[in-house]
Enzyme design. Sequence first.
Site, mmCIF file in Angstrom:
data_model
loop_
_atom_site.group_PDB
_atom_site.id
_atom_site.type_symbol
_atom_site.label_atom_id
_atom_site.label_comp_id
_atom_site.label_asym_id
_atom_site.label_seq_id
_atom_site.Cartn_x
_atom_site.Cartn_y
_atom_site.Cartn_z
ATOM 1 N N THR A 59 0.817 -1.215 0.000
ATOM 2 C CA THR A 59 0.000 0.000 0.000
ATOM 3 C C THR A 59 0.852 1.267 0.000
ATOM 4 O OG1 THR A 59 -1.684 -1.210 1.198
ATOM 5 C CG2 THR A 59 -1.879 1.172 1.214
ATOM 6 N N VAL A 71 5.020 7.688 12.338
ATOM 7 C CA VAL A 71 4.128 8.133 13.417
ATOM 8 C C VAL A 71 3.083 9.080 12.840
ATOM 9 C CG1 VAL A 71 3.952 9.354 15.612
ATOM 10 C CG2 VAL A 71 5.997 8.025 15.105
ATOM 11 N N GLY A 74 0.917 8.752 10.469
ATOM 12 C CA GLY A 74 0.655 8.708 9.032
ATOM 13 C C GLY A 74 1.094 9.988 8.352
ATOM 14 N N ILE A 110 0.445 13.068 9.244
ATOM 15 C CA ILE A 110 0.581 14.249 10.124
ATOM 16 C C ILE A 110 2.068 14.571 10.325
ATOM 17 C CG2 ILE A 110 0.053 15.206 12.396
ATOM 18 C CD1 ILE A 110 -2.216 13.157 12.613
ATOM 19 N N GLY A 168 -11.605 -2.310 6.076
ATOM 20 C CA GLY A 168 -10.169 -2.358 5.817
ATOM 21 C C GLY A 168 -9.345 -1.524 6.776
ATOM 22 N N ASP A 195 0.579 -0.953 18.692
ATOM 23 C CA ASP A 195 0.904 -0.022 17.612
ATOM 24 C C ASP A 195 1.057 1.396 18.167
ATOM 25 O OD1 ASP A 195 0.825 0.733 14.608
ATOM 26 O OD2 ASP A 195 -0.777 1.957 15.471
ATOM 27 N N LYS A 203 4.571 3.941 18.519
ATOM 28 C CA LYS A 203 4.609 5.326 18.030
ATOM 29 C C LYS A 203 4.941 6.312 19.147
ATOM 30 C CE LYS A 203 1.309 4.299 14.325
ATOM 31 N NZ LYS A 203 -0.149 4.261 14.039
#
Lengths: 406, 406
Positions: free
Chosen positions: A11, A127, A129, A131, A182, A196, A200
């Site tokens: 992706t 971290v 995405g 941002i 998804g 997760d 981060k």
Amino acid sequence: MKNIAILGFGTVGAGVADVIAASHNKICREIHDVVNVKYILDLKDFPESKYADRVVHDFDIILNDPEVEIICETMGGTKVAFDYTMRALSAGKSVVTSNKEVVAAYGKLLCDVAREKGVRYLYEASVGGGIPILRTIKTSLAANEIYGIDGILNGTTNYILTHMKDDGTSFAEALSQAQQKGYAELNPKADVDGDDACRKICILAALAFGTMISQSSVNCEGISSVTLDTIEKAEKFGGSIKLIASARKMKGEKIDISVSPCVVSNENPLSNVSDVFNAIMIHAQHLGDVMMYGRGAGKLPTASAVLSDIIEIIKSGKGSEQETWTIADPGTLSDNFKVFDTFCIYVPYSFGARKEKVLSLFGNTTESFEDADGFGFIVENISRNKIRKALHSIDVKDYSVFRYIK
Amino acid sequence: MKNIAILGFGTVGAGVADVIAASHNKICREIHDVVNVKYILDLKDFPESKYADRVVHDFDIILNDPEVEIICETMGGTKVAFDYTMRALSAGKSVVTSNKEVVAAYGKLLCDVAREKGVRYLYEASVGGGIPILRTIKTSLAANEIYGIDGILNGTTNYILTHMKDDGTSFAEALSQAQQKGYAELNPKADVDGDDACRKICILAALAFGTMISQSSVNCEGISSVTLDTIEKAEKFGGSIKLIASARKMKGEKIDISVSPCVVSNENPLSNVSDVFNAIMIHAQHLGDVMMYGRGAGKLPTASAVLSDIIEIIKSGKGSEQETWTIADPGTLSDNFKVFDTFCIYVPYSFGARKEKVLSLFGNTTESFEDADGFGFIVENISRNKIRKALHSIDVKDYSVFRYIK
């Protein structure tokens, strides 16, 4: 021409290629040069892809091509990703990554090698995405000491909590919806259990405080025990349940890191962060509170963050400085149960607890409420251990405690 | 040693000196050098200040001192501030500023001179106080086209609107409170009428779209006509009234800029921005929506932004590239009244308006409500002109319209 190679055509890797194709002119104007995806490394071929002619299966082709200056590691996993990153940096190529597992586990080592070799290892996309939180800490907050960070760092759990609250769906239903859309993996453990978010916040803490705490030593609580009842109680406390990952500097060089469902006050902008969005609130010395909000995952937002690192490397030149951090000594991490903070406490009547007696244990309490089953109140400047001790002293052993984020 | 000079020892200028003193070690570590405030230019002496020995009254002393590489212009006003900035840049010194009036009026010229001289003119502190929005647009969003920006850019008006909503105080009372707290000037016109927000959105648009629109050509509406009734109506529409400064790229290179009280939906994170806080939401090509929130004014937050520019200049070296922009051709600015958008419309019954007849003019409407005095509804994809034309066609001339920010 600036040649880059993408490792892993999943992706994010495909997103990087797509952003470069879609914004080729803008990127070239920014860097005063032409950017070119020379290789895409993957186990598979992609005969239908417009990038089919760039796909290779042998990392050495990339490593040995002196024209490749920057490598995007978007493979995921740790073993091979770490190995390739190390070899690339050692060969004098800069690496940018979205791979939070590798940064959390081997970031210190990789930053050191990059520094030694005069190249860069950048990980903005690891971290939050899209941002731009890491670059903001490194540049815009450069004159500030950072006191603490509170973040909603995992989109899947935020989606689940949002839909439990807004639609009254159970945890299991909301998780199943997230999987259908998804947003959640078939095996959602890393999201739901907080691992997760924990990775981060450890990366953020390393950058903000200069010290990497090992993820495995952090007390990490996920959201699988959150019920619709918990969410209702949080509303009575004037807030919403959010999975908050926090890092704070404590007295004497100690660092407190936690991942836990917290009651976030409706007055706090973090309470309004819905669905898969992420947000990070930073408490800084001169700047005060500053928050960044945006898409914490997704193909193009994450790829956009990878590109911002690529552009930084090209614009600033090879010689620009690689930040690094130390590995925390044992004992740097505070014991969460001893940290003084503000807590929401709910005590059910079922085991004979009397409200006046309980409240008298805590001195000043605020925002107390009663419902059919029990009563809730907020206590400032207390630790989880002291709460337990106080309640146990009058034999109250059935209660719930959530950190309160004002 | 890196010597800087501060022009104007008011709130922000003193803040810059204080941040340098308080964070001297951190700043020196960042720049690998020692930063020193060599001069403070002011009309007054400050005999009680610990910086008294650095105060000078003659700008030429600073201009002619080759040791001064960076000048902080924190004077305010335009005439002298522009003159000194121009002379400093022409003499090969970089300038950082918090002065939005100068950036909005002369930014293009000053950026061009800086570029020509190989120095920098940076103005992070001119928009959003401490919020690092300009650097984010320049670096982290470098691979994105920016489609639009919606911002709460003025703390005074946001304070007034917050307290009108939360405490039911009138506009006049809330303004008086803001003045007592030092948030509003004795002459609050520039804040209340939207001029301050307008300057800032013009600067943001210049950076995001490469073209500076003259502030005087923007249709700028303040908050002085907002009443408690307006705020109540906004709640019925499912939102809050906020003074929103917007800039958007339209078809055919046109740009739409507006400053007006809008109904911001409760779902939008901008709705939760209270008191003197500012926030800027950017709609970007790959990244999607990203928002930054923080203190839009104040001594230390603004000084922190000035310092981030100083550190950038020192770290990136003199030769780094100065961005600049063009001055918009006449005709670049869209006519606000022709721009298609989503609007909240409220029509009172008092002049005989019938709900069914009014709604039938607009096709699909949503979120309609009725109260004792009239009715409200939301229409998508329509312009202010078309709303007026439709309502006038059935002789409804008494109505209110607010842009709706979803």
